[in-house]
Design an enzyme around this catalytic site. Structure first.
Site, PDB file in Angstrom:
ATOM      1  N   HIS A 201     -53.087 -11.742 -24.504  1.00 57.72           N
ATOM      2  CA  HIS A 201     -52.527 -11.347 -23.897  1.00 57.72           C
ATOM      3  C   HIS A 201     -51.772 -12.745 -22.951  1.00 57.72           C
ATOM      4  CE1 HIS A 201     -51.251  -7.405 -26.707  1.00 57.72           C
ATOM      5  NE2 HIS A 201     -50.551  -8.001 -27.445  1.00 57.72           N
ATOM      6  N   ASP A 467     -52.327  -7.341 -34.144  1.00 52.08           N
ATOM      7  CA  ASP A 467     -53.695  -5.907 -33.845  1.00 52.08           C
ATOM      8  C   ASP A 467     -54.056  -5.783 -35.577  1.00 52.08           C
ATOM      9  OD1 ASP A 467     -53.884  -5.360 -31.458  1.00 52.08           O
ATOM     10  OD2 ASP A 467     -51.669  -4.936 -31.908  1.00 52.08           O
ATOM     11  N   CYS A 514     -44.239 -11.382 -37.028  1.00 51.57           N
ATOM     12  CA  CYS A 514     -44.147 -10.928 -35.064  1.00 51.57           C
ATOM     13  C   CYS A 514     -45.695 -11.573 -34.279  1.00 51.57           C
ATOM     14  CB  CYS A 514     -43.304 -10.881 -34.582  1.00 51.57           C
ATOM     15  SG  CYS A 514     -43.876  -8.996 -34.471  1.00 51.57           S
TER      16      CYS A 514
HETATM   17  C1  PEP Z   1     -49.077  -8.363 -32.892  1.00 57.98           C
HETATM   18  O1  PEP Z   1     -49.913  -7.348 -32.575  1.00 57.98           O
HETATM   19  O2  PEP Z   1     -49.233  -9.614 -33.802  1.00 57.98           O
HETATM   20  C2  PEP Z   1     -47.873  -8.896 -31.938  1.00 57.98           C
HETATM   21  C3  PEP Z   1     -47.595  -9.376 -32.213  1.00 57.98           C
HETATM   22  O3  PEP Z   1     -47.528  -7.677 -30.985  1.00 57.98           O
HETATM   23  P1  PEP Z   1     -49.264  -7.856 -29.617  1.00 57.98           P
HETATM   24  O4  PEP Z   1     -49.661  -9.352 -29.953  1.00 57.98           O
HETATM   25  O5  PEP Z   1     -48.016  -7.668 -28.841  1.00 57.98           O
HETATM   26  O6  PEP Z   1     -49.959  -6.694 -29.416  1.00 57.98           O
HETATM   27 MG    MG Z   2     -49.647  -6.117 -31.337  1.00 54.13          MG
END
Ligand code: PEP
Ligand code: MG
Length: 597
Positions: A201, A467, A514
């Site tokens: 993140h 994820d 996403c």
């Molecule tokens: C993902 O897991 O692809 C997602 C968009 O959520 P994050 O990256 O915030 O875990």
């Molecule tokens: Mg995620």
């Protein structure tokens, strides 16, 4: 990996995670195992606020130690837990606080530095005395000091980056998202870390803040000293120390070329993301802070496909209230209308730990009390957010989605909370959109495998590949030592995406994507071919992805997907998709485009 490149110049190679070039001297932050703290001067007027921060950190440490003490008492008995009494006493030591106060009055500095200085003096004094009891007190003191510092620094042992006085390239072992969130953007021109990966993140935040970043530089913190001149290349993953005139000239050229390309891409702002053979997808942007709306609007995105609402919780110790959240969601919805704003409900946990949160540390936090699991257990977190989102839905095109769904019962439990909030709002006469779409993220293999059932309970699906990949392949998304195993084109990942999209379509709903895959030009042809309806990417990437989509054909993309679905090699799938992308839009793959090699 290090390579000499010219007299005095040192090139360190890592993983490029946020594009751009930064030039400044380096500021080396604490390594994982030491607690060196940069010193910054403050004004006398700022002293009381700094002392208050110290009080807050002392209280938080006290609570933390008492919680550990309770656990140890339960497991081992009161005698073993008594060592914590000594640690609690350290926190009440007036001599320590007086010492800090005196130092601050003599020379006003950041509280982390003052605390560390005075505590170290105490520790050194105690360890030099030949008495065993006092030596043990020194060990207690060291332990407590580390805890207090950690609280002062936002929970993960980093420093306060909101008080830097000079522009720098920050070099550190790691950066927690909560620390990145508080970073003074004007002073931190780029950052480089020992560890990390593209989907951490911190990296995601760097991209949305447009801060060039390189991670996975192994032991960079121990190779550098504060003040060395450096150039950070976030396109190719290089940190260049003592850059020569020739290097600076070459980078000047790169920045110029990139400027030319950006100007070309800027002309697409109001155009649709439509392939040469007329297939249109939705291209939206990801955001994490209220201020990101400007970037989204400027990027030419068709709204926000993922608002990581938890980022609002990361740069503060207390919880944002319903009113504060409502104001932020409402303003974003109004500014984006008629485009969509998809607010993802809180995804705290994993690598997103709220400063001041009293949750006990988890051995395996990505498999722990994260996202929807946490929200369903803690209604005081969930309900104000649901109410705020519902209320904002009266002011724009707002949708909501739940993160990390792994079973249908989570959707049902969340729906119950939503229903209760709706009823409360109705009773109070507060307006909201009765028909607001609610979707689920597909980030866990179990959700992809049961996407058919899931699709009957929601209005849309959004695939979170960051994820999904880590959970499908059992590869920690943060661990640079196994980054080579984190393969977005692994055949199992392709199958999971395909299953999800097909299940959504069979049930008459749309499926977006996403995760960071969506913003990777090399993978976009494949995702198009898998019939994904929406791509949501960091706003600085929107124009590149649009440019590429507009140069592809669905025919080619579908052929590619058919090949991928029958192929058992991640590398071959990647190569084929890369080839299609490069052929369609060679300009995107110049030296300044961050690629994975
Ligand atoms: C993902 O897991 O692809 C997602 C968009 O959520 P994050 O990256 O915030 O875990
Ligand atoms: Mg995620």
């Amino acid at each position: 990996m290090t390579e000499p490149a010219g007299r005095g110049e040192l090139v360190l190679r890592g993983i490029p995670v946020a594009p751009g070039v930064a030039r400044a001297s380096v500021l080396v932050m604490s390594k994982a195992d030491d607690h060196s703290i940069p010193k910054t001067h403050i004004t006398r007027e700022e002293i009381p606020a700094q002392m208050n921060r110290l009080q807050g950190a002392l209280v938080a440490t006290r609570k933390e130690i008492m919680a550990i003490q309770q656990k140890v008492t339960a497991a081992l008995g009161a005698a073993d837990a008594s060592i914590f009494e000594a640690q609690l006493l350290v926190l009440e030591d007036h001599a320590l606080i007086d010492g800090i106060q005196r130092l601050m009055e003599k020379e006003p500095v950041n509280i982390e530095y003052a605390f560390n200085e005075v505590a170290n003096r105490f520790v050194n004094g105690l360890s030099e005395i030949g008495d065993e009891y006092l030596r043990e007190r020194a060990a207690d003191m060291r332990d407590v000091t580390a805890r207090v510092l950690s609280h002062l620094q936002g929970g993960r042992g980093a420093v306060d980056l909101s008080h830097l006085k000079e522009p720098c390239i920050l070099v550190s072992h790691d950066l927690a998202p909560s620390v990145t969130a508080t970073m003074d953007r004007r002073m931190v021109l780029g950052f480089a870390t020992n560890v990390g990966s593209r989907t951490s993140h911190t990296a995601i935040m760097a991209r949305s803040l447009k801060i060039p970043a390189v991670v996975g530089l192994r032991n960079v913190t121990s190779q550098l000293a504060d003040g060395q001149p450096a150039l950070l290349d976030g396109y190719n993953g290089q940190l260049i120390i003592n850059p020569t005139d020739q290097t600076l000239y070459e980078y000047g050229q790169i920045v110029r070329l990139k400027g030319d390309l950006d100007a070309r891409l800027g002309q697409l702002k109001d155009k649709a993301a439509e392939t040469l053979d007329g297939h249109r997808i939705m291209l939206s942007a990801n955001m994490g802070q209220a201020g990101d709306v400007d970037g989204v609007l400027a990027s030419g995105a068709e709204g926000v496909g993922l608002f990581r609402s938890e980022f609002l919780f990361l740069n503060r110790e207390d919880l944002p209230t319903e009113e504060e959240q409502f104001a932020i969601y409402r303003q974003a919805a109004e500014r984006l209308a008629p485009h969509v704003l998809i607010v993802r409900t809180l995804d705290l946990g994993g690598d997103k730990i709220r400063p001041g949160a009293e949750t006990p540390p988890e051995w395996n936090s990505f498999l722990g009390l994260r996202a929807i699991r946490l929200c369903l257990q803690e209604p005081e977190l969930f309900r104000p957010q649901i109410r705020a989102i519902l209320r904002a839905s009266a002011f724009g095109n707002v949708k909501m989605m739940y993160p990390m769904i792994s079973t249908i019962s989570e959707i049902q439990a969340a729906r119950q909370v939503v229903e209760e909030c709706r009823e409360d709002l109705r009773q109070a006469g507060i307006p909201f959109n009765e028909h607001m779409d609610i979707g689920a993220m597909v980030e866990v293999p179990s959700a992809a495998l049961t996407a058919d059932t899931l699709s009957r309970h929601v209005s849309f699906l959004s695939i979170g590949t960051n994820d999904l990949i880590q959970y499908a392949l059992a590869v920690d998304r943060l661990n640079e030592r196994i980054a080579h195993l984190y393969e977005p084109t692994h055949p199992s990942v392709i199958q999971l995406i395909k299953m999800t999209v097909d299940a959504a379509h069979a049930n008459g709903i749309w499926a977006g994507l996403c995760g960071e895959m969506a913003g990777d030009p090399e993978l976009v042809p494949l995702l198009l071919g898998l019939e994904v309806d929406e791509l949501s990417v960091a706003s600085p990437l929107v124009s590149q992805i649009k440019y590429l989509v507009r140069r592809l054909t669905m025919k080619k993309a579908r052929e590619l997907a058919a090949f991928a679905l029958g192929c058992d090699s991640a590398a071959e799938i990647l190569n084929r998709s890369r080839e299609v992308a490069r052929q369609a839009a060679p300009a995107l793959f110049e030296k300044f485009t961050a690629t994975r090699d």
